[in-house]
Design a protein around this motif. Structure first.
Motif: not given
Ligand code: A3P
Length: 289
Positions: A48, A51-52, A140, A195, A251-253
């Motif tokens: 969270k 990573t993605n 998250s 982040y 989700r919210k980002g």
């Molecule tokens: P939130 O749950 O706070 O929205 P992971 O990929 O490590 O599982 O992390 C997921 C978190 O990264 C989520 O946070 C997600 O919304 C956020 N995230 C994914 N893509 C993003 C982007 N392009 N910009 C900002 N945050 C992003």
């Protein structure tokens, strides 16, 4: 989330818990045959931490790099990057398939350094360490745990908070994870990014990552990587890139959503642990807390 008994949903490997739906002892054993290369790009981040998001930036950067290389060599490369690019997730054959890849490999992992294959450090693979404020990570993680059946669910945020402050989380404790990575934070093959800094200035973050990886970009290429990695654009593409998981991942980002969940007591408790264990370390100095 999955309401089954936590003991049935998680198993322990070298003292750290992992979800049985995603990891297994057999795959961990097969991973011992993984041989890192110096041009591998390892993205390390506690679950969270984004990573993605950074994973997509890295595959775009490496794709740009590979395209140039192939243009110069006038050859074509039909290799596909792994569909599920986490080092510790997949089948026991994946390390054999990874051996055959000739392009630069982008590998994501939530593993703490003690559970990573030693060759990653020995062969000086490039490691991008991604860290995020633990309050937002917890927030998250809570929502994600309750959304995804691969992870144990929690009846209340208060239950989750108690677990988050211990080792009882999938991939272990956030605080242990950061303490462990602190030992490598100053290595020349390791770059740390938060982040929050990436959220504040994506173009600068992408530029810094590219230069760490030795990848040069035209203005046009930079613009494309930056545009494709906006929250909006990744969310819109998420069904294609992540299937059903996409709707849970993006989700919210944002920054500071923790303010909607933490009570004063939880806030103080985390501040105290942060102060005791992280604040005065190398990563603590970088973290936006
Ligand atoms: P939130 O749950 O706070 O929205 P992971 O990929 O490590 O599982 O992390 C997921 C978190 O990264 C989520 O946070 C997600 O919304 C956020 N995230 C994914 N893509 C993003 C982007 N392009 N910009 C900002 N945050 C992003």
């Amino acid at each position: 989330g999955n309401t089954m008994d936590r003991d049935e949903l998680l198993f322990s490997y070298k003292g750290i818990l992992y979800p049985v739906a995603l990891c297994s002892l057999e795959v961990f054993r097969a991973m011992e045959s993984f041989e890192a290369r110096s041009d591998d790009v390892i993205l390390a981040g506690y679950p969270k931490s984004g990573t993605n998001w950074v994973g997509q930036i890295l595959s775009d950067l490496v794709a740009t790099f590979e395209k140039k290389r192939l243009d110069e060599e006038k050859s074509v490369n039909h290799e596909e990057l792994e569909e599920f690019p986490y080092l510790e997730i997949g089948d026991t054959e994946k390390y054999e398939r990874m051996k055959k890849l000739t392009s630069r490999r982008v590998i994501l992992t939530h593993l703490a350094p003690g559970n990573l294959p030693k060759s990653i450090f020995k062969n000086k693979a490039k490691i991008l360490l991604l860290i995020r404020n633990p309050k937002d990570v917890a927030t998250s993680f809570f929502h994600f745990s309750n959304a995804w059946s691969a992870l144990p669910s929690y009846e209340t945020w208060d239950d989750f908070f108690v677990a988050f402050m211990t080792e009882k989380m999938p991939w272990g404790s956030y605080f242990n994870y950061l303490s462990e990575w602190n030992k490598y934070a100053a290595d020349e093959n390791v770059m740390t990014i938060t982040y929050e800094e990436l959220k504040e200035n994506r173009a600068l973050g992408v530029k810094n990552i590219a230069s760490f990886l030795g990848i040069s970009l035209t203005g046009e290429e930079l613009r494309s990587v930056v545009e494709r990695s906006s929250f909006q654009s990744m969310k819109e593409n998420s069904l294609k890139t992540h299937g059903a998981l996409g709707s849970m991942l993006f989700r919210k980002g944002g920054v500071s959503d923790w303010k909607n969940l933490f009570n004063e007591e939880q806030n103080e408790k985390m501040d105290k642990v942060f102060e005791e264990r992280i604040a005065r370390t190398k990563l603590g100095a970088k973290l936006k807390y």
